[in-house]
Design a protein around this motif. Sequence first.
Motif, PDB file in Angstrom:
ATOM      1  N   ASP A  98       0.853  -1.188   0.000  1.00  0.00           N
ATOM      2  CA  ASP A  98       0.000   0.000   0.000  1.00  0.00           C
ATOM      3  C   ASP A  98       0.893   1.243   0.000  1.00  0.00           C
ATOM      4  O   ASP A  98       1.613   1.486   0.979  1.00  0.00           O
ATOM      5  N   PRO A  99       0.870   2.049  -1.063  1.00  0.00           N
ATOM      6  CA  PRO A  99       1.764   3.213  -1.128  1.00  0.00           C
ATOM      7  C   PRO A  99       1.501   4.229  -0.032  1.00  0.00           C
ATOM      8  O   PRO A  99       2.423   4.921   0.411  1.00  0.00           O
ATOM      9  N   LYS A 100       0.255   4.305   0.441  1.00  0.00           N
ATOM     10  CA  LYS A 100      -0.066   5.264   1.502  1.00  0.00           C
ATOM     11  C   LYS A 100       0.605   4.870   2.813  1.00  0.00           C
ATOM     12  O   LYS A 100       1.061   5.724   3.569  1.00  0.00           O
ATOM     13  N   LEU A 101       0.664   3.579   3.081  1.00  0.00           N
ATOM     14  CA  LEU A 101       1.323   3.110   4.297  1.00  0.00           C
ATOM     15  C   LEU A 101       2.838   3.318   4.208  1.00  0.00           C
ATOM     16  O   LEU A 101       3.480   3.742   5.181  1.00  0.00           O
ATOM     17  N   VAL A 102       3.404   3.057   3.044  1.00  0.00           N
ATOM     18  CA  VAL A 102       4.833   3.301   2.821  1.00  0.00           C
ATOM     19  C   VAL A 102       5.138   4.785   3.012  1.00  0.00           C
ATOM     20  O   VAL A 102       6.134   5.161   3.641  1.00  0.00           O
ATOM     21  N   LEU A 149      -5.066   7.413  17.337  1.00  0.00           N
ATOM     22  CA  LEU A 149      -3.956   7.616  18.268  1.00  0.00           C
ATOM     23  C   LEU A 149      -3.022   6.405  18.277  1.00  0.00           C
ATOM     24  O   LEU A 149      -1.793   6.555  18.286  1.00  0.00           O
ATOM     25  N   LYS A 150      -3.609   5.211  18.265  1.00  0.00           N
ATOM     26  CA  LYS A 150      -2.792   4.001  18.231  1.00  0.00           C
ATOM     27  C   LYS A 150      -1.998   3.927  16.924  1.00  0.00           C
ATOM     28  O   LYS A 150      -0.805   3.606  16.917  1.00  0.00           O
ATOM     29  N   GLY A 151      -2.676   4.242  15.807  1.00  0.00           N
ATOM     30  CA  GLY A 151      -1.994   4.222  14.514  1.00  0.00           C
ATOM     31  C   GLY A 151      -0.862   5.233  14.463  1.00  0.00           C
ATOM     32  O   GLY A 151       0.213   4.945  13.928  1.00  0.00           O
ATOM     33  N   PHE A 152      -1.089   6.399  15.042  1.00  0.00           N
ATOM     34  CA  PHE A 152      -0.066   7.445  15.084  1.00  0.00           C
ATOM     35  C   PHE A 152       1.162   6.954  15.862  1.00  0.00           C
ATOM     36  O   PHE A 152       2.308   7.175  15.453  1.00  0.00           O
ATOM     37  N   ARG A 153       0.914   6.289  16.956  1.00  0.00           N
ATOM     38  CA  ARG A 153       2.028   5.751  17.751  1.00  0.00           C
ATOM     39  C   ARG A 153       2.769   4.670  16.967  1.00  0.00           C
ATOM     40  O   ARG A 153       4.004   4.655  16.922  1.00  0.00           O
ATOM     41  N   TYR A 154       2.022   3.767  16.345  1.00  0.00           N
ATOM     42  CA  TYR A 154       2.642   2.657  15.624  1.00  0.00           C
ATOM     43  C   TYR A 154       3.562   3.140  14.506  1.00  0.00           C
ATOM     44  O   TYR A 154       4.687   2.663  14.369  1.00  0.00           O
ATOM     45  N   ILE A 155       3.079   4.083  13.694  1.00  0.00           N
ATOM     46  CA  ILE A 155       3.886   4.479  12.535  1.00  0.00           C
ATOM     47  C   ILE A 155       5.148   5.233  12.955  1.00  0.00           C
ATOM     48  O   ILE A 155       6.149   5.238  12.229  1.00  0.00           O
ATOM     49  N   ASN A 156       5.106   5.854  14.130  1.00  0.00           N
ATOM     50  CA  ASN A 156       6.283   6.590  14.583  1.00  0.00           C
ATOM     51  C   ASN A 156       7.263   5.723  15.370  1.00  0.00           C
ATOM     52  O   ASN A 156       8.372   6.164  15.669  1.00  0.00           O
ATOM     53  N   LYS A 189       9.896   0.604  12.350  1.00  0.00           N
ATOM     54  CA  LYS A 189      10.929   0.793  11.347  1.00  0.00           C
ATOM     55  C   LYS A 189      10.411   0.321   9.994  1.00  0.00           C
ATOM     56  O   LYS A 189       9.538  -0.539   9.911  1.00  0.00           O
ATOM     57  N   LEU A 190      10.953   0.892   8.945  1.00  0.00           N
ATOM     58  CA  LEU A 190      10.478   0.556   7.598  1.00  0.00           C
ATOM     59  C   LEU A 190      10.574  -0.932   7.292  1.00  0.00           C
ATOM     60  O   LEU A 190       9.704  -1.496   6.625  1.00  0.00           O
ATOM     61  N   GLU A 191      11.608  -1.597   7.802  1.00  0.00           N
ATOM     62  CA  GLU A 191      11.762  -3.021   7.510  1.00  0.00           C
ATOM     63  C   GLU A 191      10.697  -3.882   8.187  1.00  0.00           C
ATOM     64  O   GLU A 191      10.540  -5.056   7.855  1.00  0.00           O
ATOM     65  N   ASN A 192       9.944  -3.280   9.119  1.00  0.00           N
ATOM     66  CA  ASN A 192       8.896  -4.022   9.828  1.00  0.00           C
ATOM     67  C   ASN A 192       7.502  -3.662   9.331  1.00  0.00           C
ATOM     68  O   ASN A 192       6.517  -3.827  10.053  1.00  0.00           O
ATOM     69  N   ILE A 193       7.396  -3.219   8.115  1.00  0.00           N
ATOM     70  CA  ILE A 193       6.113  -2.763   7.578  1.00  0.00           C
ATOM     71  C   ILE A 193       5.036  -3.844   7.625  1.00  0.00           C
ATOM     72  O   ILE A 193       3.846  -3.554   7.782  1.00  0.00           O
ATOM     73  N   ASP A 194       5.426  -5.105   7.522  1.00  0.00           N
ATOM     74  CA  ASP A 194       4.441  -6.193   7.524  1.00  0.00           C
ATOM     75  C   ASP A 194       3.710  -6.333   8.861  1.00  0.00           C
ATOM     76  O   ASP A 194       2.682  -7.001   8.937  1.00  0.00           O
ATOM     77  N   VAL A 218      -8.130   5.370   8.838  1.00  0.00           N
ATOM     78  CA  VAL A 218      -7.074   5.776   9.773  1.00  0.00           C
ATOM     79  C   VAL A 218      -5.842   6.243   9.000  1.00  0.00           C
ATOM     80  O   VAL A 218      -5.228   7.253   9.337  1.00  0.00           O
ATOM     81  N   ILE A 219      -5.495   5.506   7.958  1.00  0.00           N
ATOM     82  CA  ILE A 219      -4.327   5.867   7.139  1.00  0.00           C
ATOM     83  C   ILE A 219      -4.501   7.258   6.539  1.00  0.00           C
ATOM     84  O   ILE A 219      -3.576   8.082   6.576  1.00  0.00           O
ATOM     85  N   ILE A 220      -5.659   7.531   5.976  1.00  0.00           N
ATOM     86  CA  ILE A 220      -5.908   8.834   5.354  1.00  0.00           C
ATOM     87  C   ILE A 220      -5.792   9.950   6.389  1.00  0.00           C
ATOM     88  O   ILE A 220      -5.196  11.010   6.129  1.00  0.00           O
ATOM     89  N   LYS A 221      -6.345   9.741   7.580  1.00  0.00           N
ATOM     90  CA  LYS A 221      -6.255  10.748   8.636  1.00  0.00           C
ATOM     91  C   LYS A 221      -4.809  10.961   9.064  1.00  0.00           C
ATOM     92  O   LYS A 221      -4.352  12.103   9.268  1.00  0.00           O
ATOM     93  N   LEU A 222      -4.057   9.870   9.167  1.00  0.00           N
ATOM     94  CA  LEU A 222      -2.662   9.971   9.582  1.00  0.00           C
ATOM     95  C   LEU A 222      -1.806  10.670   8.522  1.00  0.00           C
ATOM     96  O   LEU A 222      -0.851  11.377   8.863  1.00  0.00           O
ATOM     97  N   ILE A 223      -2.129  10.479   7.266  1.00  0.00           N
ATOM     98  CA  ILE A 223      -1.407  11.191   6.202  1.00  0.00           C
ATOM     99  C   ILE A 223      -1.564  12.698   6.383  1.00  0.00           C
ATOM    100  O   ILE A 223      -0.584  13.454   6.307  1.00  0.00           O
ATOM    101  N   GLU A 224      -2.792  13.129   6.627  1.00  0.00           N
ATOM    102  CA  GLU A 224      -3.046  14.560   6.836  1.00  0.00           C
ATOM    103  C   GLU A 224      -2.256  15.091   8.028  1.00  0.00           C
ATOM    104  O   GLU A 224      -1.662  16.171   7.971  1.00  0.00           O
ATOM    105  N   ILE A 225      -2.210  14.304   9.103  1.00  0.00           N
ATOM    106  CA  ILE A 225      -1.501  14.715  10.316  1.00  0.00           C
ATOM    107  C   ILE A 225       0.002  14.777  10.083  1.00  0.00           C
ATOM    108  O   ILE A 225       0.668  15.763  10.436  1.00  0.00           O
ATOM    109  N   MET A 226       0.554  13.732   9.475  1.00  0.00           N
ATOM    110  CA  MET A 226       2.000  13.685   9.279  1.00  0.00           C
ATOM    111  C   MET A 226       2.476  14.768   8.315  1.00  0.00           C
ATOM    112  O   MET A 226       3.562  15.330   8.480  1.00  0.00           O
TER     113      MET A 226
END
Length: 248
Positions: free
Chosen positions: A131-135, A193-200, A203-208, A216-224
């Motif tokens: 998913d490019p948005k998650l990357v 909030l949980k998603g925000f914590r997780y993505i920060n 590490k990129l190598e642990n994307i799986d 949640v992803i769309i909201k986090l994109i706006e925030i980041m």
Amino acid sequence: MTISGEVSVEGIVLKNKAYKENDMLVWIYTKDYGKIALIARGAKKLKSKNAPACQTITLGDYTFIPRIGLSTLIKASSCDYFRHIKEDIELESYASYFIEFIYKFTKDNDPDELSYKNLFLVLKYLDAGYDPKLVYLLFNAYIMEITGSALEVEQCTVCGRHDHIAGISIHGGGFVCQECIGIYDLKLEVDVLKGFRYINLCKLENIDRLHLDEAVIIKLIEIMEAYIDEFTGMTFQSRKFIRQFNGL
């Protein structure tokens, strides 16, 4: 760069542009030497063997003669064209963003192994169908970290408490609790909030290990993106296309 003789390295093409009648200037990012500017003589000619490996978003092997400023490319061969990225305009917009950051942020001849590794990872993920948005989210978290603006996701940025986290502060750089949240802070649902914590923290190598809902992803994109604007002072041409794809 003080090395004498020819040098061969693996690198990722960040940028190129025409130079004189038949030549090309090429900027590559390498693990061992950082960002390098090369002059590829004759690369604009149709029969040039070096031309394919001088295209942006390409992983290749490059042999050159080091010089102060521009180094001279001797030969180049492609290892990976990231074909699926180049066949999809949306994927290409994300890849262009990653490459634009590395080009703007890194200095010439100043290697950073982690930056090289992460750039390679995000391109491989896009090409492999992640998913490019998650990357994009994970790379933005990396931008915050490498620019010295890592976000606080373990406690309230105001009082330091670890419980009753209610939102985030863009200006404050992370979590705020229900007692400290201000009128300009963002009050958010628990899953965001949980998603925000997780993505920060991830590490990129642990994307799986990351599994986030689309909303949640769309909201986090706006925030980041708001954090990138607030803390890095950098602007990205490529981001306007990403925002169009995500309806932001």
